[in-house]
Design a protein around this motif. Sequence first.
Motif, PDB file in Angstrom:
ATOM      1  N   LEU A 183      48.628  60.754  19.723  1.00  0.00           N
ATOM      2  CA  LEU A 183      49.366  62.018  18.759  1.00  0.00           C
ATOM      3  C   LEU A 183      48.050  62.618  17.908  1.00  0.00           C
ATOM      4  N   ALA A 184      47.115  61.838  17.577  1.00  0.00           N
ATOM      5  CA  ALA A 184      45.934  62.399  16.931  1.00  0.00           C
ATOM      6  C   ALA A 184      45.276  63.469  17.792  1.00  0.00           C
ATOM      7  N   GLN A 185      45.030  62.885  19.102  1.00  0.00           N
ATOM      8  CA  GLN A 185      44.335  63.795  20.088  1.00  0.00           C
ATOM      9  C   GLN A 185      45.060  65.019  20.319  1.00  0.00           C
ATOM     10  N   GLN A 186      46.410  64.937  20.450  1.00  0.00           N
ATOM     11  CA  GLN A 186      47.220  66.004  20.729  1.00  0.00           C
ATOM     12  C   GLN A 186      47.475  66.618  19.264  1.00  0.00           C
ATOM     13  N   GLY A 187      46.926  66.481  18.515  1.00  0.00           N
ATOM     14  CA  GLY A 187      47.033  67.456  17.006  1.00  0.00           C
ATOM     15  C   GLY A 187      48.379  67.262  16.370  1.00  0.00           C
ATOM     16  N   ARG A 188      49.157  66.092  16.634  1.00  0.00           N
ATOM     17  CA  ARG A 188      50.825  65.817  16.079  1.00  0.00           C
ATOM     18  C   ARG A 188      51.049  64.890  15.261  1.00  0.00           C
ATOM     19  N   LEU A 189      49.829  64.206  15.099  1.00  0.00           N
ATOM     20  CA  LEU A 189      50.109  62.926  13.966  1.00  0.00           C
ATOM     21  C   LEU A 189      50.397  63.345  12.740  1.00  0.00           C
ATOM     22  N   GLY A 190      51.486  62.790  12.159  1.00  0.00           N
ATOM     23  CA  GLY A 190      52.037  63.273  10.764  1.00  0.00           C
ATOM     24  C   GLY A 190      52.938  64.550  10.655  1.00  0.00           C
ATOM     25  N   GLN A 191      53.238  64.935  12.114  1.00  0.00           N
ATOM     26  CA  GLN A 191      53.979  66.206  12.196  1.00  0.00           C
ATOM     27  C   GLN A 191      55.538  65.705  12.811  1.00  0.00           C
ATOM     28  N   GLU A 192      56.524  66.560  12.355  1.00  0.00           N
ATOM     29  CA  GLU A 192      57.727  66.420  12.909  1.00  0.00           C
ATOM     30  C   GLU A 192      57.866  67.391  14.422  1.00  0.00           C
ATOM     31  N   THR A 193      58.829  67.146  14.892  1.00  0.00           N
ATOM     32  CA  THR A 193      59.019  67.673  16.134  1.00  0.00           C
ATOM     33  C   THR A 193      58.975  69.371  16.114  1.00  0.00           C
ATOM     34  N   ASN A 194      59.306  69.606  15.079  1.00  0.00           N
ATOM     35  CA  ASN A 194      59.343  71.250  14.940  1.00  0.00           C
ATOM     36  C   ASN A 194      58.017  71.659  14.141  1.00  0.00           C
ATOM     37  N   GLY A 195      56.961  70.655  14.158  1.00  0.00           N
ATOM     38  CA  GLY A 195      55.641  71.442  13.821  1.00  0.00           C
ATOM     39  C   GLY A 195      55.541  71.264  12.171  1.00  0.00           C
ATOM     40  N   ALA A 196      56.647  70.885  11.429  1.00  0.00           N
ATOM     41  CA  ALA A 196      56.293  70.659  10.078  1.00  0.00           C
ATOM     42  C   ALA A 196      55.870  69.289   9.793  1.00  0.00           C
ATOM     43  N   PRO A 197      55.093  69.044   8.473  1.00  0.00           N
ATOM     44  CA  PRO A 197      54.571  67.841   8.153  1.00  0.00           C
ATOM     45  C   PRO A 197      55.540  66.858   7.959  1.00  0.00           C
ATOM     46  N   ALA A 198      55.379  65.672   8.131  1.00  0.00           N
ATOM     47  CA  ALA A 198      56.322  64.728   8.143  1.00  0.00           C
ATOM     48  C   ALA A 198      56.928  64.377   6.741  1.00  0.00           C
ATOM     49  N   ARG A 199      57.891  64.367   6.337  1.00  0.00           N
ATOM     50  CA  ARG A 199      58.636  64.158   4.978  1.00  0.00           C
ATOM     51  C   ARG A 199      59.456  62.782   5.226  1.00  0.00           C
ATOM     52  N   PHE A 200      59.658  62.292   3.754  1.00  0.00           N
ATOM     53  CA  PHE A 200      60.727  61.039   3.781  1.00  0.00           C
ATOM     54  C   PHE A 200      62.023  61.397   4.085  1.00  0.00           C
ATOM     55  N   PRO A 201      62.788  61.068   4.746  1.00  0.00           N
ATOM     56  CA  PRO A 201      62.654  59.584   5.438  1.00  0.00           C
ATOM     57  C   PRO A 201      62.506  59.623   6.816  1.00  0.00           C
ATOM     58  N   SER A 202      61.723  60.445   7.382  1.00  0.00           N
ATOM     59  CA  SER A 202      61.491  60.694   8.942  1.00  0.00           C
ATOM     60  C   SER A 202      60.752  59.512   9.488  1.00  0.00           C
ATOM     61  N   LYS A 203      60.991  59.371  10.801  1.00  0.00           N
ATOM     62  CA  LYS A 203      60.500  58.120  11.540  1.00  0.00           C
ATOM     63  C   LYS A 203      58.841  58.352  11.410  1.00  0.00           C
ATOM     64  N   MET A 204      58.314  59.440  11.766  1.00  0.00           N
ATOM     65  CA  MET A 204      56.819  59.708  11.505  1.00  0.00           C
ATOM     66  C   MET A 204      56.370  59.284  10.234  1.00  0.00           C
ATOM     67  N   PHE A 205      57.046  59.584   9.028  1.00  0.00           N
ATOM     68  CA  PHE A 205      56.578  59.303   7.618  1.00  0.00           C
ATOM     69  C   PHE A 205      56.376  57.992   7.780  1.00  0.00           C
ATOM     70  N   PHE A 206      57.379  57.004   8.190  1.00  0.00           N
ATOM     71  CA  PHE A 206      56.902  55.437   8.044  1.00  0.00           C
ATOM     72  C   PHE A 206      56.069  55.120   9.041  1.00  0.00           C
ATOM     73  N   PHE A 207      56.009  55.592  10.296  1.00  0.00           N
ATOM     74  CA  PHE A 207      55.024  55.401  11.214  1.00  0.00           C
ATOM     75  C   PHE A 207      53.484  55.357  10.599  1.00  0.00           C
TER      76      PHE A 207
END
Length: 452
Positions: A183-207
């Motif tokens: 995900l980091a190589q693709q530039g999507r680490l810490g992002q939601e599927t819509n491109g917004a930063p991960a927020r609580f309580p999303s799966k990406m936030f806990f990951f």
Amino acid sequence: EEEEEEEVEKTGLDKDGQPFTSEQMLQIEAKLKQALDRDLKKLKPKAIKTKHLKVTEEPLKSVKKTRRAAPDWQIVVDLILTSIKTRLTKLSSSAADAVEDLHMEMTASNVAAIFNLCYSFCVLLAVSFGKNISWGVLTGLKTVFGVVLFEANTSTSWFKLYFWIAFTFALLYPFAAVPALKLAQQGRLGQETNGAPARFPSKMFFFTNFLSFVGSTLYVPVIKTLLQALSCDYSSTTWTLYKDTDIVCWESTHLAYVMSTAVGLLAYYPISTFVSPNLQFRDKSLDLKFDTSFLIVASQLKLIISSIITFFPQPSQTVVALSVSCVLFCILALVCIKMQPCLVKRANYWISACYIAISWACVSALLGTYMDDSNATIICLCCGWTFIFATCAGFYIHDYGMCCRRRKKLLPMMSFSGTGNVEAMRLKKSTSLDDNQQRLMRSGSKPVTMDV
């Protein structure tokens, strides 16, 4: 007759249907110039629009307006890039005069990062609160720091529980780090599927917070607990573990622990040391990031500290463990002061002060060990911490006390990545330079670096 001549001129043929000769074309050009001069005299100067007519030796089939030839595309590109570089140079010079302060938004990810940082400091501080050190009225903190450090200070039965917890974390971490690296190589680490930063309580936030907590915060507890399976007491006839006297060294049960330690260290140490720093820097939901080089150096120093407190557990070896730990904490503080690793620059003051305070706790513990006086230990600790944090507060107020008034509002900035891609930032005019840089850093880009 005039209509007939105009028709002849439009078709490019004479009355007999033959193409014009050179002399006839020159005559037509002279007539056109005379008519143009006559019309220009009737017009006002502001309304004059010149028309260029091109006459060649070839037959005049039609009269067309000629356009100015466009420059070569390479020249246009060079001109655009030069203009952008000039503008960014002006922005950089203006930014140098402004106070460098990257604003950190109090999002759930940043709050979790602050918690992890405080937990890491408590883990390092627990070295000074070992079971062989007397702290008087602060003795109750040993139990708290024992839980933080996965240390069994009260009963040897806790060692087995802490060991298998650490072993579980060591095995789980690689399975989480590998997809995170993709995900980091693709530039999507810490992002939601819509491109917004991960927020609580999303799966990406806990990951992302699981990666940070296990790979960085629990680094010392996991490494130390796994190494404790190799620390044996050879002073008696029956060799046993220091942390659990029921386990006889180098027999069947102990060999199982040794194999588990080897597997856990091979799975955990390389990834948590060299991959985890890059993952936290590429996390786009996080503002409180650290330079990857600093984190790698800090990991090596923490590994040495974990080894020292593991293989020097006896009361007679307490002075050696505290002395080496104090020196390593001082080195870590100096590296932090020199590198200024945190992207939120104002946080570096307090982070450096915390490392110095931890090293001073080791000095206080050494003083109490030599004097055999717990009250002297507490007084030395309180006086030293008061001086350290008061000095830090003074420097902080001096550099950032009037920060809000001295910030310069600049135009939107642009970030140029190493692959040549241009990431334009559409920001409000009221956004300060610090906010611009902070958002660029959150996306993993470095501001204002481009070569034409």
